[in-house]
Design an enzyme around this catalytic site. Structure first.
Site, PDB file in Angstrom:
ATOM      1  N   SER A  21       0.813  -1.224   0.000  1.00  0.00           N
ATOM      2  CA  SER A  21       0.000   0.000   0.000  1.00  0.00           C
ATOM      3  C   SER A  21       0.839   1.263   0.000  1.00  0.00           C
ATOM      4  O   SER A  21       0.323   2.351   0.263  1.00  0.00           O
ATOM      5  CB  SER A  21      -0.938   0.007   1.221  1.00  0.00           C
ATOM      6  OG  SER A  21      -0.182   0.028   2.425  1.00  0.00           O
TER       7      SER A  21
ATOM      8  N   LYS B 136      -7.125   3.072   8.357  1.00  0.00           N
ATOM      9  CA  LYS B 136      -6.242   4.116   7.846  1.00  0.00           C
ATOM     10  C   LYS B 136      -6.884   5.499   7.953  1.00  0.00           C
ATOM     11  O   LYS B 136      -6.203   6.483   8.272  1.00  0.00           O
ATOM     12  CB  LYS B 136      -5.870   3.805   6.401  1.00  0.00           C
ATOM     13  CG  LYS B 136      -4.964   2.568   6.263  1.00  0.00           C
ATOM     14  CD  LYS B 136      -4.655   2.234   4.830  1.00  0.00           C
ATOM     15  CE  LYS B 136      -3.718   1.041   4.721  1.00  0.00           C
ATOM     16  NZ  LYS B 136      -3.406   0.685   3.326  1.00  0.00           N
TER      17      LYS B 136
END
Length: 786
Positions: free
Chosen positions: A680, A723
């Protein structure tokens, strides 16, 4: 034949037959008879058995061989029996002895009698050979008279006195021989059977059997002494009674009775006895027929969950849905206890401190079931799940069976804690693979533990597993469970949890009344925002406990009756804030981008730094290469290579001078002592390299996440909710997400989406364009030089 007058000697404990030579001890009557006999010239007397019910009709005419004393000094005589005689009437005679008329019996042997005598001799020799009496065998061989051969039975120890009296009173030789032959054959048959039994016993007797015999004898001795007469508990009879009265399934009862039979046949000192008893105790202690009744009030169950936990709407709805369906099945008669697939397996995944374990307890309370926790962290032995074979020393059932036994019912709520921490050992099997049968609703109705070796129905057990990192769970095991994510709490959630749950608990632990210590919401916000940075509330509770301990100290050492905790006094109670927004400071220079990542502790902010310098001695057109630091995993290293290749390939589109790639480029991810990996960070690395190459810093309020391909496509990632929660905690207001993650925004709390603007992008060029600060007027011409 003429009658003869002889003194008579009656013997009570001895039967004398013709041909026998016997010593007798002389009492007063015997002495009188011997004296009367020795007074005559023949020294003869009649010896007859003393009978209690009548007078003897036959006796033996005996000659006195010797008169003397025994070794002890008592007078005695040796008599030699000669012939059988019929006793007549009593007569008078000299001395104190009794006298009777005696008629000797004439005996004539026939040919049949001689045949019978030979048969009897063979039988007698067979008996003597068994005793190895070889000298006596020679004497028997020398006998020829059938009458003497028959009367030789007087020496046979296996004949009783009654049998010998019967022989004495049988004058017919053939009849006498037939009688002793039958008796001797019976004796030989009994002796052969006894010898065979003795041989079989000696052959099959082992040490444990000999010990058993000795202990039985010891028990008999103690019983005679009056010791230990009380029945010992735990015997085979005790277990048989427990099995017969136990409420267990038929197949379990049959297995129990088989083991009780083994216990009855084994010695107390045999190792198998201890194994059998332990196994019987374990099986009998299991709650085979015990099931708690589920609460079917859906509204009440939801109220219990709301009272115990703030938020967590998804998992609460899942439990309430399960209850609603179960309630309807019960109302319509479809509920089958122990039916296949009636259980449920839920996986609560999320960072530490979000309430996974305590939520399992609340679920059990809402259902009205027993609760038991099974800690799986660090388990590396398959036998911990399936149990050991019971022949091993120290064998135990697996943790699942022990959990059911501890719960005391067959339908508890079993919390499998830290299922992602289960390890594998090449020598001890794979515990995760053993859990497949436990957690598969299509198989666990016949779960077989290695120790029990019985089918155990786990289909009615509600299994709740917890994990921090879903990726560490084997895919086959994860497929058996229904994933419910607990990604963390917003700041407002933390304040509400602290106010409603943490503060009352810590006040009680510190022995403080609610009116003695008060804390403002502003102080709680300060603790949640600046003193902690976590997905859960574990550290927040520790800080609350610390503040209340300080407050208790103030109440103890001062005259104050109350303590009010507000923002200005927090520093005195818990210290200075440890976490402040640093994105603005870190991204103030070009080459630094703010990424978002997920760790085992929840979402976090990840800064990626890039720098470049001239290569000393490098020729024109050379390349300085790429250096990576920060203890990166293989995936992140590949992301950095891909990012550099993309920037080089799209240098014109990004406004990058190609001379930039002749420099030595260094990409670093701070906190080098912490391993970092994951798919990511690609867009963050592209943005950091572009920022360095163009001299345009990344906007401090921007964060980003997503993987990038060589042609610039932004790939979807996981952990969106975690996140975004981390972005909010770090003070970011804009986040770039892959466009294909748009469905994941439905799980993000509304307050987070209000605080953070989410940009969905499919091309990394859009990320770069939106994340980099716009150049100042007149600065375009100096970018390349910079």
């Amino acid at each position: 034949m003429s009658l003869t007058r002889l003194p008579v000697l009656f013997l009570a404990d001895l039967v004398v037959l013709p041909g026998m030579v016997v010593p007798i001890e002389l009492d007063e009557a015997a002495q009188a008879a011997v004296d009367a006999a020795t007074a005559g010239s023949a020294s003869q007397l009649l010896v007859a058995p003393r009978l209690e019910d009548r007078y003897a009709s036959y006796g033996v005419v005996a000659t006195i061989d010797r008169v003397g004393k025994l070794a002890g000094g008592s007078p005695a005589a040796v008599l030699r029996a000669e012939k059988r005689a019929r006793i007549g009437a009593g007569v008078t005679g000299p001395g104190a002895a009794l006298w009777v008329e005696v008629e000797p019996v004439e005996e004539t042997a026939t040919d049949h009698a001689r045949e019978l005598a030979e048969d009897y001799k063979r039988l007698v020799i067979a008996v003597l050979q068994r005793r190895e009496a070889w000298q006596v065998i020679d004497s028997v061989h020398r006998l020829t008279d059938p009458s003497a051969i028959a009367d030789a039975a007087g020496y046979a120890p296996y004949l009783t006195d009654e049998q010998k009296r019967e022989l004495l009173e049988t004058p017919d030789i053939e009849r006498r021989l037939e009688t002793v032959i039958a008796w001797t054959r019976d004796h030989l048959a009994e002796a052969e059977i006894a010898d065979q039994i003795g041989a079989d016993v000696r052959e099959g007797m082992e040490k444990s059997q000999r010990e058993f015999l000795l202990r039985q004898q010891l028990a008999a001795i103690r019983k005679e002494l009056g010791e230990g007469e009380a029945q010992q508990p735990g015997g085979a009879d005790d277990y048989r009674g427990r099995v017969e009265t136990a409420d267990v399934p038929d197949h379990v009862r049959a297995a129990l009775l088989r083991e009780v039979d083994k216990l009855e046949r084994s010695s107390d000192q045999s190792p198998e006895t201890a194994w059998i008893r332990t196994w019987l105790d374990t099986v009998l202690d299991l709650p085979w027929a015990v099931r708690t009744t589920d609460s079917t009030d859906v509204a009440e169950a939801r109220a219990v969950l709301d009272a115990d936990h703030h938020g967590l709407e998804e998992v609460k709805e899942r439990i309430v849905d399960y209850l609603a369906v179960r309630s309807r099945r019960a109302e319509r008669g479809l509920e089958v206890v122990g039916g296949r697939g009636s259980g449920a397996v839920i996986l609560l995944a999320g960072p530490p401190g979000v309430g996974k374990t305590s939520l399992g307890e609340s679920v059990a309370r809402a259902l009205g079931r027993e609760f038991v926790r099974v800690a799986l962290g660090g388990v590396r032995d398959e036998a911990e799940i399936r149990g050991h074979r019971r022949t091993y020393v120290g064998a135990l059932p697996g943790r699942i069976v022990r959990a059911v036994k501890e719960a005391g019912s067959m339908n508890p709520v079993v919390l499998l804690d830290e299922i992602d921490k289960v390890g594998a050992d090449g020598h001890r099997g794979d515990p995760a693979a053993a859990l497949l049968e436990v957690l598969d609703p299509a198989q666990n109705h016949t779960f077989r533990d290695h120790y029990l070796e019985l089918d155990l129905d786990l289909s009615d057990v509600l299994f709740i597993a917890t994990a921090n990192v879903v990726e560490q769970i084997p895919s086959a095991l994860l497929d058996r469970m229904e994933l419910v994510a607990l990604d963390g709490y917003t700041e407002d959630d933390k304040v509400a949890i602290a106010r409603d749950f943490l503060l009352p608990r810590q006040l009680e632990r510190a022995a403080l009344a609610p009116d003695e210590v008060t804390i403002t919401d502003a102080a709680l916000h300060e603790l949640a925002a600046d003193h902690t940075r976590e997905a859960g509330v574990r550290q927040l509770e520790r800080l609350l406990a610390k503040a209340l301990r300080k407050a208790a100290t103030r109440l103890a050492v001062t005259d104050a009756e109350t303590v009010a905790i507000d923002v200005p006094v927090l520093r005195e109670l818990v210290g200075r804030p440890r976490f402040t927004p640093e994105a603005h400071e870190r991204t103030a220079v070009p080459g630094v981008a703010t990424g978002l990542a997920v760790t085992g502790l929840g979402g976090d902010v990840l800064f990626i730094e890039a720098s470049a310098h001239e290569v000393t001695g490098a020729g024109s057109g050379g390349s300085g290469g790429l250096t990576l630091t920060g203890q990166l995993g293989e995936v992140m290293k590949e992301s950095a290579q891909i990012a550099l290749s993309f920037v080089r390939a799209h240098a014109d589109d990004l406004g990058v001078d190609r001379s930039f790639f002749e420099k030595a480029i260094h990409v670093h991810v701070p906190a080098g002592a912490v391993p970092k990996d994951g798919p990511s960070a690609g867009v963050t690395m592209v943005t950091a390299l572009t920022s360095l190459a163009t001299g345009r810093p990344v906007r401090s309020e921007v964060g980003m996440t997503g993987e990038v391909t060589l042609n610039g496509r932004v790939l979807p990632i996981g952990g969106v909710k975690q996140k975004l929660l981390a972005a909010q905690r770090a003070g970011l207001t804009e986040v770039f997400l892959p466009q294909r993650n748009e469905p994941d925004l439905d799980d993000v709390p509304a307050e987070v989406l209000e605080a953070v603007t989410v940009h969905l992008v499919a091309d990394v060029l859009d990320v770069v364009a939106g994340a980099l600060a716009q150049p100042a007027v007149g600065e375009d011409q100096t970018v390349a030089a910079a």
